[in-house]
Structure formats: structure tokens, C-alpha cells
Design a protein around this motif. Structure first.
Motif, mmCIF file in Angstrom:
data_model
loop_
_atom_site.group_PDB
_atom_site.id
_atom_site.type_symbol
_atom_site.label_atom_id
_atom_site.label_comp_id
_atom_site.label_asym_id
_atom_site.label_seq_id
_atom_site.Cartn_x
_atom_site.Cartn_y
_atom_site.Cartn_z
ATOM 1 N N SER A 86 0.813 -1.215 0.000
ATOM 2 C CA SER A 86 0.000 0.000 0.000
ATOM 3 C C SER A 86 0.846 1.264 0.000
ATOM 4 O O SER A 86 1.854 1.358 0.707
ATOM 5 N N GLY A 87 0.421 2.227 -0.803
ATOM 6 C CA GLY A 87 1.047 3.545 -0.795
ATOM 7 C C GLY A 87 2.476 3.568 -1.241
ATOM 8 O O GLY A 87 3.252 4.414 -0.814
ATOM 9 N N ASP A 88 2.891 2.621 -2.092
ATOM 10 C CA ASP A 88 4.213 2.549 -2.720
ATOM 11 C C ASP A 88 5.240 1.775 -1.907
ATOM 12 O O ASP A 88 6.056 1.066 -2.475
ATOM 13 N N THR A 89 5.244 1.914 -0.596
ATOM 14 C CA THR A 89 6.275 1.266 0.221
ATOM 15 C C THR A 89 5.721 0.204 1.162
ATOM 16 O O THR A 89 6.487 -0.615 1.669
ATOM 17 N N GLY A 90 4.416 0.242 1.429
ATOM 18 C CA GLY A 90 3.840 -0.701 2.371
ATOM 19 C C GLY A 90 4.183 -0.436 3.811
ATOM 20 O O GLY A 90 3.993 -1.303 4.676
#
Length: 457
Positions: A86-90
Motif C-alpha cells: 500500500s502507498g508505494d512502500t507498504g
């Protein structure tokens, strides 16, 4: 084993929110009523800075757009929706952000109550420190040595990369929507197939081919939807965009493009062997794949850890050059600039880098410029130092000295750089990858705590 003859999963975007999902092909795919809506939202391709700074690289509105498309379609159809990294980096804050977006969308659209599962992936440094002190070897990947305490001390944030296990647990708990922390790209898609009894080797290949969505189709087009279909004998992948096709060349090329050994992909507990994959054109828009193998690895399950640590503050400067003599001697121009920075910042630690872009190509720092035919160059200067003040100083000095370079045979104030950006661009601080390692665990869920809440109007 599942009694269903096949399972169909739609992948609408190879990196949710990085650029908006294209709606036309998504709606065409949704109209076919897939069994799952799955999407990867992250990558380490974006570098260590987003993880270290705990921020997204995708625009918030784009992420809402993509989640809204998937949520409304999945809830209307009554089938699960799964998001990983989630959200590119987790990171934990990105998971929380996505959970809140789902809550807001449920309220906005007055959706009937549904179960939302989520899990975090961040790992406490003290947990890792304790493992090292207990003698646990945390092996490095891609040529790195085993993790040391000094490397750990340089780390600001660590995420573990989840396999299929937390997604399967969430589905077992009855989740309608799953928001995952940092995850293996392929596991997001493989998990529902494995849970429903399809063979591991085909399930992991299904994940491999779907993770980047329309990158497995031709002609090239990003952010378009594809649908993967798994049976007990094969995997098929179909392009949804009217002008795209999944072909033998496009699917095989995507499956093998990103690894030093293109025939193997590693997962927690096993390895996907694509040596004997067979590709055939099933119909005009669909490629059929058979033959992958999943080879279990004996011993403990190992989970990948990614960690980022701050190096310093960063600024960017830009200079444009049109003077033919300066272009011909750009290596000497850069050498002059570097020497002037070194003189100004003597005794202080900093990093300076020059990227030279020209119409006929791109050069790295100090590469030869023989027969370089561009009539103009753009030099991007990157300066990094411990403080904002020093980072700005070295970047500004390096950029301006391109204009002031003292070259032989230049007489008077002929000038070299035609344009220099004096206003430095302050960037996200510079980070480096401090962890690219695997840690042994007794339980594949050890680092991933799956939680469930009810969401609705």
C-alpha cells in the motif's frame, strides 16, 4: 482441490496510484465479472527515499481514483479486492492511509457493510538487533554480505516483504477487502488461487504475469487492465484494451525481463522455475502458458527485509550549455566545477554528481565525449550533505562553476553556459538501501499481524 474449473483475476494497474488506471479497459474487464480484483501498489524500483522518508511517490488523488474504481466494482459484484504494498512502500503509515481511504469511499458511496482486513509490514530494528545478537545470520541478497549491527544502525525504517500467507489468512477470516503492507508483487495474485486449491506452480506464475498489468501485452501501453485465468492445467492472460494483445512474445518477455537469471523467481519457501514454460497463442488477445514448476526449498522459511537509511539533505541544480567549444570539452568543464566545489568545501563531507543529457544521448559523470554531436546539453547537478546549508552551497557552487569554467582558447567573456538555474531545487533527503536481506522465521506470519474491521455506511 477446488472443484471450479477456473479462477479469473483482473489486474488493472501495474503500480496502483503511480499514474491513474485507465478506465475504459478496466470497465471492459469488470463487465466480464472476474472472481477477484487484485492490484500491486508498490515497488523498490522507486528507490529507498520513499521508504526512508515514509512518503508516497504517487499523488494522493490518483491513489483514491484507483482504489475507488476497484472498490465500487468489487462491492457491486460481491467479490474480494486485494491490495499489496500500500502507498508505494507498504509502511505502516501507508497502510493506515489506504484503510482510511476505503472507509471514506464506503461512506461517500453509502456502501453496505463489508469486512476490511489489513496487515502491517514494518519491522522493529530492535527485533532485528536481537536476532543478530542471538547469532542468527541475516543473509544479504544481490552480493551483499550478512547484516551487521553497524549497517542496522544506519537504518531508519524496515519493512518485511509478505508472501501469500497474510492474504490467505485474511481471506480465511472472511475479508471482502484486503489492504496489505509491503508484499511480494506476485503473492498478491497467487494467494487467492492457492487458497482455492489451484497448483502452486501455476498460481505463482499467474502472479508473475499479472503483477505489472498491461506490461505483458503489446503494443506497449501502461495502466491498462488485463485478466489472468488459472485452471488446474494452465494459465491464460488476456488484454482488455481494444488495441492490445497478449502474445507469446509479450508475455514471455515480461516474465523474464527483470532478473539476472530470467528463468527463476524466488518466493518464501520455494522457487518458481520457468525453464520449461511453453507459450502459445490461445486466441487473438490471449496467451496460454503451461510448464512452470514450483520447487520447495528445504529448511526455514526466509522473509525478505528492505531497509532505508538517510544519507543527507539533497539539492538539485540545472545548467544548459549551447557553446560548441564547451560541449566539446564538457569533461574539462565538469572537472573545473568539481575542483571549485572541493576547494570551497574543504574538510567537510559532501557528495556531488553530474548527469549530462544531450539530444544524441545521455552520459554519466566524466564519461568521454568524443564525437558527441549535440548542439546543446543539459547538466543536472545533485548535491548531498549532512545539512541543508552545505547541500545547497555545494550544489549552487557546482552549477554556477559550469558557467565560470576556465577552458583553453576561450578569450574574454565569451561565456559557456547559456542558462543556469540559480534557485536550487530542494529535494527529499537522500537515502540509501541499508537492508536487502532475508531473515529466517519459524512462522511465515511471524512478521505480519492480520487485523479485521467492519466498514460501511
Amino acid at each position: 482441490m477446488s472443484t471450479n474449473k477456473q479462477l479469473r483475476i483482473i489486474s488493472p494497474n501495474g503500480h496502483l496510484g503511480f499514474a491513474p488506471t485507465k478506465e475504459e479497459s478496466f470497465k471492459l474487464g469488470a463487465a466480464t465479472k472476474p472472481d477477484y480484483y487484485c492490484c500491486d501498489s508498490g515497488s523498490d524500483d522507486i528507490g529507498p527515499a520513499p521508504l526512508g522518508a515514509d512518503k508516497s511517490v504517487g499523488m494522493y488523488d490518483w491513489q483514491v481514483h484507483d482504489l475507488e474504481l476497484m472498490l465500487l466494482a468489487a462491492r457491486e459484484q460481491g467479490v474480494p479486492m486485494i491490495i499489496g504494498s500500500s502507498g508505494d512502500t507498504g509502511s505502516n503509515s501507508r497502510v493506515d492511509m489506504y484503510v482510511q481511504i476505503i472507509k471514506d469511499l464506503a461512506k461517500k458511496h453509502s456502501l453496505a457493510n463489508f469486512k476490511l482486513a489489513y496487515f502491517y509490514s514494518e519491522v522493529d530494528k530492535e527485533y532485528v538487533r536481537g536476532k543478530i545478537r542471538d547469532g542468527v545470520q541475516i543473509e544479504g541478497l544481490d552480493g551483499r554480505s550478512s547484516l551487521t549491527l553497524s549497517e542496522l544502525d544506519k537504518t531508519d525504517r524496515i519493512v518485511a516483504v509478505a508472501g501469500v500467507h497474510p492474504f490467505i489468512k485474511a481471506l480465511d477470516m472472511g475479508a471482502d477487502v484486503i489492504i496489505g503492507g509491503r508484499s511480494s508483487d506476485a503473492a498478491i495474485f497467487a494467494a487467492p488461487a492457492i487458497r482455492e486449491g489451484y497448483p502452486e506452480h501455476l498460481s505463482y506464475y499467474l502472479g508473475k504475469v499479472l503483477e505489472c498489468a498491461s506490461f505483458c501485452a503489446e503494443p506497449y501501453a501502461a495502466k491498462e487492465s488485463v485478466i489472468g485465468t488459472i485452471s488446474h492445467e494452465d494459465v491464460k492472460v488476456t488484454a482488455m484494451h481494444p488495441d492490445q494483445r497478449c502474445t507469446v512474445a509479450s508475455v514471455a518477455g515480461h516474465a523474464m525481463y527483470e532478473r539476472s537469471n530470467p528463468f527463476f523467481e524466488y518466493f518464501a519457501g520455494g522457487m518458481l522455475d520457468m525453464t520449461n514454460c511453453h507459450y502459445e497463442q490461445y486466441d487473438e488477445k490471449t496467451c496460454r502458458i503451461t510448464g512452470p514448476e514450483f520447487v520447495p526449498i528445504d529448511g526455514k522459511i526466509k522473509v525478505k527485509l528492505e531497509g532505508a537509511g538517510k544519507v543527507g539533505e539533497k539539492y538539485i541544480g540545472i545548467a544548459g550549455i549551447r557553446d560548441p567549444y564547451s560541449i566539446k570539452h564538457i569533461d574539462k568543464v565538469i572537472e573545473w566545477s568539481k575542483n571549485q566545489v572541493a576547494e570551497m568545501a574543504a574538510g567537510r563531507e559532501y557528495f556531488i554528481d553530474y548527469k549530462i543529457f544531450g539530444k544524441d544521448g545521455v552520459m554519466g559523470e566524466m564519461e568521454p565525449v568524443k564525437d558527441f554531436k549535440s548542439h546543446e546539453l543539459c547538466v543536472v547537478v545533485e548535491g548531498v550533505a549532512e545539512t541543508k546549508e552545505l547541500a545547497e552551497q555545494v550544489t549552487l557552487m557546482a552549477t554556477r562553476q559550469i558557467f565560470y569554467a576556465r577552458l583553453p582558447e576561450v578569450k574574454g567573456t565569451a561565456g559557456t553556459a547559456s542558462f543556469v538555474v540559480d534557485e536550487m531545487l530542494r529535494c527529499t533527503p537522500a537515502y540509501e538501501w541499508t537492508l536487502n536481506h532475508v531473515i529466517p522465521v519459524d512462522d511465515p506470519l511471524e512478521l505480519f499481524d492480520v487485523r479485521m474491521i467492519e466498514v460501511g455506511n
